[in-house]
Design a protein around this motif. Structure first.
Motif, PDB file in Angstrom:
ATOM      1  N   ASN A 548      14.852  11.680   0.304  1.00  0.00           N
ATOM      2  CA  ASN A 548      13.853  10.915  -0.460  1.00  0.00           C
ATOM      3  C   ASN A 548      12.510  10.897   0.259  1.00  0.00           C
ATOM      4  O   ASN A 548      11.449  11.058  -0.357  1.00  0.00           O
ATOM      5  N   LYS A 551      10.998  14.105  -0.404  1.00  0.00           N
ATOM      6  CA  LYS A 551      10.639  14.312  -1.811  1.00  0.00           C
ATOM      7  C   LYS A 551       9.394  13.531  -2.212  1.00  0.00           C
ATOM      8  O   LYS A 551       8.569  13.996  -2.982  1.00  0.00           O
ATOM      9  N   TYR A 552       9.293  12.307  -1.716  1.00  0.00           N
ATOM     10  CA  TYR A 552       8.209  11.440  -2.197  1.00  0.00           C
ATOM     11  C   TYR A 552       7.059  11.333  -1.205  1.00  0.00           C
ATOM     12  O   TYR A 552       6.403  10.314  -1.111  1.00  0.00           O
ATOM     13  N   ASP A 576       8.484   7.041   5.968  1.00  0.00           N
ATOM     14  CA  ASP A 576       7.649   8.178   5.551  1.00  0.00           C
ATOM     15  C   ASP A 576       6.245   7.683   5.288  1.00  0.00           C
ATOM     16  O   ASP A 576       5.982   6.479   5.282  1.00  0.00           O
ATOM     17  N   ILE A 579       4.296   8.307  -1.113  1.00  0.00           N
ATOM     18  CA  ILE A 579       3.594   7.607  -2.213  1.00  0.00           C
ATOM     19  C   ILE A 579       3.849   6.098  -2.210  1.00  0.00           C
ATOM     20  O   ILE A 579       3.105   5.327  -2.803  1.00  0.00           O
ATOM     21  N   GLY A 580       4.896   5.677  -1.544  1.00  0.00           N
ATOM     22  CA  GLY A 580       5.189   4.234  -1.464  1.00  0.00           C
ATOM     23  C   GLY A 580       5.691   3.655  -2.787  1.00  0.00           C
ATOM     24  O   GLY A 580       5.831   4.370  -3.784  1.00  0.00           O
ATOM     25  N   LEU A 581       5.976   2.395  -2.742  1.00  0.00           N
ATOM     26  CA  LEU A 581       6.556   1.716  -3.922  1.00  0.00           C
ATOM     27  C   LEU A 581       5.823   0.403  -4.187  1.00  0.00           C
ATOM     28  O   LEU A 581       5.431  -0.289  -3.244  1.00  0.00           O
ATOM     29  N   VAL A 589      14.736  -0.179  -6.796  1.00  0.00           N
ATOM     30  CA  VAL A 589      15.094   1.196  -6.414  1.00  0.00           C
ATOM     31  C   VAL A 589      16.575   1.391  -6.174  1.00  0.00           C
ATOM     32  O   VAL A 589      17.075   2.504  -6.306  1.00  0.00           O
ATOM     33  N   TYR A 594      17.722   4.350 -11.620  1.00  0.00           N
ATOM     34  CA  TYR A 594      16.330   3.881 -11.655  1.00  0.00           C
ATOM     35  C   TYR A 594      15.443   4.911 -10.959  1.00  0.00           C
ATOM     36  O   TYR A 594      15.737   5.350  -9.843  1.00  0.00           O
ATOM     37  N   ASP A 597       9.002   7.147 -11.252  1.00  0.00           N
ATOM     38  CA  ASP A 597       8.309   8.116 -12.113  1.00  0.00           C
ATOM     39  C   ASP A 597       9.305   9.224 -12.420  1.00  0.00           C
ATOM     40  O   ASP A 597       9.595  10.076 -11.578  1.00  0.00           O
ATOM     41  N   GLY A 608      18.263   9.666  -9.668  1.00  0.00           N
ATOM     42  CA  GLY A 608      18.291   8.184  -9.663  1.00  0.00           C
ATOM     43  C   GLY A 608      19.586   7.599  -9.149  1.00  0.00           C
ATOM     44  O   GLY A 608      19.867   6.419  -9.388  1.00  0.00           O
ATOM     45  N   LEU A 609      20.367   8.408  -8.415  1.00  0.00           N
ATOM     46  CA  LEU A 609      21.643   7.864  -7.922  1.00  0.00           C
ATOM     47  C   LEU A 609      21.683   7.714  -6.405  1.00  0.00           C
ATOM     48  O   LEU A 609      22.507   6.970  -5.866  1.00  0.00           O
ATOM     49  N   GLY A 610      20.792   8.422  -5.726  1.00  0.00           N
ATOM     50  CA  GLY A 610      20.839   8.467  -4.259  1.00  0.00           C
ATOM     51  C   GLY A 610      20.859   7.091  -3.618  1.00  0.00           C
ATOM     52  O   GLY A 610      21.744   6.780  -2.809  1.00  0.00           O
ATOM     53  N   SER A 612      21.486   4.169  -4.941  1.00  0.00           N
ATOM     54  CA  SER A 612      22.610   3.292  -5.293  1.00  0.00           C
ATOM     55  C   SER A 612      23.840   3.690  -4.484  1.00  0.00           C
ATOM     56  O   SER A 612      24.643   2.845  -4.093  1.00  0.00           O
ATOM     57  N   PHE A 637      12.976   2.641   4.777  1.00  0.00           N
ATOM     58  CA  PHE A 637      14.288   2.144   4.352  1.00  0.00           C
ATOM     59  C   PHE A 637      15.094   1.887   5.613  1.00  0.00           C
ATOM     60  O   PHE A 637      15.166   2.743   6.483  1.00  0.00           O
TER      61      PHE A 637
END
Ligand code: ADP
Length: 661
Positions: A548, A551-552, A576, A579-581, A589, A594, A597, A608-610, A612, A637
């Protein structure tokens, strides 16, 4: 520097509540209505039974009241003047018959003939004899002995009975004053024995001889030996003789009261109370009894009852009325009720009655009061009945509510699972499509020899491998998730050092994360404590977080993997500079499927499963995972896992604290 959000909830289970609320409403509203209806029905039933009770006891009370009228009619009939008796004799006769506490006797015209008012008895005022005047003058001068002699001479010489008797009394009075008490008593006793003077009266019409008797008794005082008994008995006989010499009722009352005072133990005067009562009632004014019924007198608590012809008026004290009538109205009382006769104005004196019944025409203003003996029998019965009803209804409602709750939870769970399956199918088919089609395109290109040189062919193979890797990751995530949902993911717990985990991570981490140099940094504190966990699962967690972070984030990336121990827990974080949240996104998240974007995540190869899966694994290890993030600045995280020491310590001493590592 970062905003912080911890332990996000799933958010989806909240949607079950409307269903739950609807179900509860469908149970609670009818239940409440049913309870209300039952309550109202029971109240009505209680009222109806009470009404029946009122009717039964009311008619019993009415019957009792009806018995009172003939009773008083019978009593009225007995109130007649006995034929051939003078009014005093009639008075005495009626008192002896015990028909009332007192009587007033009237003539045909309504005038009172007994007790005779004083004005009628008085009136025999005559002239004062000259002999008595001389004695009186001496008496006034204090010459009692001489006065006594004068009075004695008058008594001896006169032929008039009244004068002789008056002179004898005056003589006795003067002898007593002169200190010759025995002689005075002798004179008075002699006077009492003189038959011819029995009718002698004083100037106000009062009989003299009985007065002389009282005077003698007073002179005798406590010395009972000197003929006291004989004189007292003689006087009592005189006073009780209503047929002999006509004595005014006021004089008779006076003498009776005086005799009772000097001879309280022996005087038997059966008419005295009746005389007193009649005099008291008459003193309050004219007596006007209503015909054929009980009516109040001017004396409180005394009632009047006139005879049929109105010539005898009985005076009845309230207590006598209550005692006399009891047997008349209370002949056969019903079980469970008590009847009480209540005088006018005393209806509510003993608290609230069950019901009241007018006591009949002969007793205006009187009431028959009905009370329930042993409380209200229906009230306690209906109370018990109500308790049983309400208890049963409540138990029923509780059972229905519990049933509704379990059905709701079951339905909610089914709805969630169905939604999950749908989401999964949609996501899986969509996510698999992209790498498969790009792989297919590349393979077709290679098969059709549409590549420039071997370098380009290698490049295509590398791309195919990358897509394959992505596909594998996706499928791993799906499988993990699927197992997780079915709760079949069996973790194999074993003591683990952070180095072991991180070494496995570094072996599996793709090059794109660690390259170019400077993009990735690993910081591991020296004294990281060991934990108990499933190595592969924890490696998946760290890889997901690293993936993640890659990726982000955009170039130049900076990804830092840290591990340290504190407060008995091992912390592993991935930071990281991506882009942040936003605050809201950070809260969600960890929800399944979920994505902040969707297009960006898909382009990056996410489904959207990572996160969870991360949350599930970490929590299965007794740990927590949190995110601290700010839009445009990056995210961190952090998972926090209990160390082996802490776990052992907890097992050994559940309440104790920990010093961590
Ligand atoms: P995905 O496979 O889509 O990445 P995840 O469960 O791993 O699913 O992540 C859920 C969503 O959280 C992502 O779609 C992304 O929008 C957001 N997210 C996860 N990690 C980061 C991060 N390091 N920086 C910014 N956003 C992130």
């Amino acid at each position: 520097m970062f905003g912080r959000s911890t332990n996000p909830g799933t958010g989806r289970s909240g949607r079950v509540w409307p269903v739950l609320a609807a179900l509860l409403a469908t149970v609670i509203i009818p239940s409440a209505c049913m309870l209300w209806f039952m309550d109202a029905a029971m109240r009505n039933e209680a009222l109806a039974v009470r009404q029946r009770l009122v009717q039964a006891y009311g008619s019993e009370a009415a019957k009792a009241a009806k018995r009172l009228d003939p009773y008083w009619a019978a009593r009225t009939e007995k109130l007649i003047l006995p034929v051939g008796l003078s009014p005093p004799e009639a008075f005495q006769h009626l008192v002896r018959a015990g028909l009332a506490d007192g009587f007033i006797l009237r003539d045909q015209a309504g005038g009172v003939v007994y007790p005779v008012p004083p004005s009628v008895a008085a009136g025999r005022v005559g002239r004062v004899p000259a002999g008595l005047l001389a004695g009186a003058a001496l008496e006034q001068d204090g010459k009692a002995a001489q006065a006594a002699a004068v009075y004695a001479a008058v008594a001896a010489q006169t032929s008039q009975g009244d004068l002789a008797a008056q002179a004898a009394v005056a003589q006795a009075r003067c002898l007593a004053r002169a200190g010759r008490k025995d002689q005075a008593i002798e004179v008075l006793v002699a006077l009492m024995g003189a038959e011819q003077l029995a009718e002698a009266r004083d100037d106000e019409g009062r009989l003299i001889v009985p007065g002389a008797g009282l005077f003698a008794l007073q002179l005798m005082g406590d010395d009972r030996a000197g003929g006291f008994r004989a004189v007292a008995d003689r006087l009592a006989a005189w006073l009780n003789d209503y047929a002999g010499a006509a004595m005014g009722s006021s004089q008779r009352r006076f003498l009776m009261a005086a005799l009772r005072e000097v001879d309280p133990s022996a005087a038997v005067l059966p008419t005295l109370e009746a005389e007193d009562l009649a005099a008291e009632v008459l003193a309050r004014g004219p007596v006007e009894p209503a015909p054929m019924r009980l009516s109040p007198s001017a004396v409180a608590g005394v009632h009047l009852l006139a005879g049929a012809d109105g010539r005898v008026i009985a005076l009845l004290r309230q207590d006598r009325v209550l005692t006399d009538t009891r047997r008349a109205f209370d002949a056969e009382p019903l079980a469970g009720m008590r009847l009480t006769l209540t005088p006018p104005g005393a209806a509510g004196a003993r608290g609230e009655p069950f019901l009241m019944q007018p006591a009949g025409a002969a007793m205006p203003g009187w009431t028959l009061r009905v009370d329930l003996t042993g409380g209200d029998p229906f009230a306690s019965a209906s109370q018990r009945q109500r308790a049983v009803y309400i208890g049963t209804a409540t138990a029923g409602i509780v059972a229905v509510v519990l049933l509704a709750l379990s059905v709701t939870f079951y339905l909610g769970r089914q709805v969630r699972l169905t939604r999950l399956k749908n989401d999964l199918i949609a996501t899986v088919s969509h996510e698999l499509k992209t790498p498969l089609s790009s792989m297919r395109l590349l393979i077709d290109t290679l098969l059709e020899d549409r590549y420039r040189d071997i370098e380009q062919a290698r490049e295509y193979f590398a791309l195919i491998s990358k897509e394959n890797e992505r596909l594998t990751r996706l499928i791993d995530n799906f499988l993990n998730f699927s197992r997780m949902e079915r709760n079949r993911r069996a973790f194999v717990f074993a003591p683990l050092s952070v180095e072991e985990i991180l070494a496995a991570v570094m072996r599996a981490v793709p090059d794109r994360i660690t390259h170019p140099p400077g993009q990735f940094e690993l910081e591991v504190a020296d004294d990281c404590p060991p934990i108990s966990g499933d190595r592969d699962a924890l490696v998946t967690v760290v890889l997901n977080l690293l993936d993640n972070a890659h990726k982000y984030s955009g170039d130049p990336r900076r990804i830092v993997l840290r591990a340290w121990g504190r407060n008995g827990r091992l912390h592993v974080s991935v930071s990281d500079n991506g882009i942040g949240l936003s605050r809201r996104a950070a809260r969600r998240v960890f929800d399944r499927f979920y994505q902040v974007d969707r297009s960006l995540s898909r382009a990056a190869g996410g489904c959207g499963l990572g996160l969870s899966i991360v949350k599930f694994v970490v929590e299965a290890h007794g740990g927590t995972v949190t995110v601290a993030s700010r839009v445009g600045e990056g995210s961190t995280f952090t998972m926090s896992l209990p160390t082996l020491n802490l776990l052992n310590h907890r097992r050994a001493a559940p309440q104790g604290g920990t010093d961590g590592c």
